[in-house]
Enzyme design. Structure first.
Site, PDB file in Angstrom:
ATOM      1  N   ASP A 196      54.159  49.793  34.579  1.00 40.82           N
ATOM      2  CA  ASP A 196      53.446  49.736  35.863  1.00 40.82           C
ATOM      3  C   ASP A 196      54.381  50.185  36.978  1.00 40.82           C
ATOM      4  O   ASP A 196      55.587  49.935  36.929  1.00 40.82           O
ATOM      5  CB  ASP A 196      52.976  48.300  36.123  1.00 40.82           C
ATOM      6  CG  ASP A 196      51.820  48.231  37.120  1.00 40.82           C
ATOM      7  OD1 ASP A 196      51.962  48.798  38.218  1.00 40.82           O
ATOM      8  OD2 ASP A 196      50.809  47.587  36.814  1.00 40.82           O
ATOM      9  N   LYS A 217      31.741  55.673  37.626  1.00 43.00           N
ATOM     10  CA  LYS A 217      31.783  56.639  38.733  1.00 43.00           C
ATOM     11  C   LYS A 217      32.097  58.057  38.259  1.00 43.00           C
ATOM     12  O   LYS A 217      32.006  59.016  39.032  1.00 43.00           O
ATOM     13  CB  LYS A 217      32.781  56.173  39.790  1.00 43.00           C
ATOM     14  CG  LYS A 217      32.326  54.894  40.485  1.00 43.00           C
ATOM     15  CD  LYS A 217      33.387  54.306  41.382  1.00 43.00           C
ATOM     16  CE  LYS A 217      32.883  53.019  42.030  1.00 43.00           C
ATOM     17  NZ  LYS A 217      32.594  51.942  41.060  1.00 43.00           N
ATOM     18  N   VAL A 262      34.612  45.049  37.142  1.00 45.99           N
ATOM     19  CA  VAL A 262      35.045  43.858  36.419  1.00 45.99           C
ATOM     20  C   VAL A 262      35.242  42.721  37.409  1.00 45.99           C
ATOM     21  O   VAL A 262      36.050  42.823  38.340  1.00 45.99           O
ATOM     22  CB  VAL A 262      36.349  44.128  35.632  1.00 45.99           C
ATOM     23  CG1 VAL A 262      36.784  42.873  34.891  1.00 45.99           C
ATOM     24  CG2 VAL A 262      36.143  45.277  34.649  1.00 45.99           C
ATOM     25  N   SER A 297      38.742  41.199  38.894  1.00 45.17           N
ATOM     26  CA  SER A 297      39.860  42.141  38.803  1.00 45.17           C
ATOM     27  C   SER A 297      40.415  42.411  40.195  1.00 45.17           C
ATOM     28  O   SER A 297      39.779  42.120  41.205  1.00 45.17           O
ATOM     29  CB  SER A 297      39.393  43.451  38.163  1.00 45.17           C
ATOM     30  OG  SER A 297      38.441  44.088  38.988  1.00 45.17           O
TER      31      SER A 297
END
Length: 309
Positions: free
Chosen positions: A12, A108, A145, A148
């Site tokens: 990350d 999307k 979600v 999230s």
């Protein structure tokens, strides 16, 4: 973690997120070996070095800029992160013989009306282009979600803490929702099913009206909607749809052995053509040419309808 992996590599670029998830693992799953790597999928050489060090068996690729209005205003960054980042990690996975690669996509990406959705559709195309390689490359497409990071529920709760108003874009706006545990388990199952080139669709149930959700969150917080807490409609934001879709008309969707997982075969892909178009996108991104980026995305995805202010 509950499936006892030999090692989990958490990759990350956000230091705080990496710190918090690392702490959570040490407290909840101390028996699982976890390695936290601070890095960015946009940096190809750095990515390859870590693939060489850890030799992952399975890769879940969720790195993406996802907030529609922010991405709409910064299309060059979406090209670098959502498209080039995906290509880098797909190529690294192929090069180092990863067994399974699962790209997390979005509703999307279906008939995209914004840069975020269009760049994620290109990411799906990149993933499908590598279907013939020994690595099983698949995408999993689903909606929002609950709980999230960036979830609308968090926004509502913050607005309620400040005694309102709770802001909603449109009275009729709907979205698909799923819980974190349900989405995570379905992603794992879809990844295990994939043979390569598929786009898996998670059954998100019936779309939920955001205004109904807002009223429910207000009530659960101990207040009365429209009495204690105002609900204010502010209009659709740049690139935002009133209703999302999970498949495009004409996409052949098929059931799988799992009740909540459907599959469709990705389109036949010409990798050379796609890479040429991506390089043209990169050139436009370097020039910060937002209209040019949208026009090029339209060339790649004919169903993309760019937002016009």
């Amino acid at each position: 973690a509950t499936f006892q992996p030999k090692n989990l590599i958490l990759f990350d670029k956000t230091e705080n997120s990496l710190f918090h998830i690392d702490m959570e693992f040490s407290q909840r799953f101390p028996e699982v070996s976890v390695t936290s790597v601070l890095g960015d999928v946009k940096y190809e050489n750095y990515l390859y070095r870590h693939f060489a060090d850890y030799r992952p068996q399975v890769v879940f690729h969720a790195a993406a800029y996802k907030h529609v209005p922010i991405v709409e205003l910064n299309p060059a960054e979406a090209v670098y992160n959502n498209i080039i980042g995906t290509r880098n990690i797909v190529e690294a996975s192929h090069h180092f013989g990863v067994e399974r690669f699962i790209m997390i996509s979005t509703d999307k990406a279906v008939r995209p009306a914004n840069v975020m959705g269009a760049t994620k559709r290109v990411a799906e195309m990149i993933t499908s282009c590598y279907a013939s390689n020994p690595t099983h490359f698949v995408s999993v497409r689903f909606g929002n979600v609950l709980g999230s990071e960036g979830s609308v529920v968090h926004l509502f709760k913050k607005q309620i803490e400040g005694f309102g108003p709770v802001t909603i874009t449109d009275l009729e706006i709907t979205r698909y929702f799923m819980t974190i545990p349900e989405a995570s388990k379905l992603i794992l199952q879809a990844g295990a099913l994939g043979e390569g080139g598929e786009i898996f669709i998670l059954d998100m149930g019936t779309p939920i009206k955001i205004v109904d959700m807002a009223r429910d969150v207000i009530k659960r917080s101990g207040f009365k909607p429209d009495v204690d807490i105002e609900i204010k409609f502010i209009g659709l934001r740049p690139g935002e749809k009133l209703h999302e879709e999970l498949i495009t008309e004409g996409e052949g969707i098929v059931r799988t052995p799992y009740e909540k997982i459907f599959v469709l075969k990705g389109d036949t892909c010409d990798l050379n053509w796609l890479n040429q178009k991506i390089e043209e996108l990169v050139k436009l991104a370097k020039e910060q040419d937002a209209p040019g980026i949208k026009s090029k995305l339209k060339e790649i995805i004919p169903k993309y309808q760019p937002y016009q202010p």
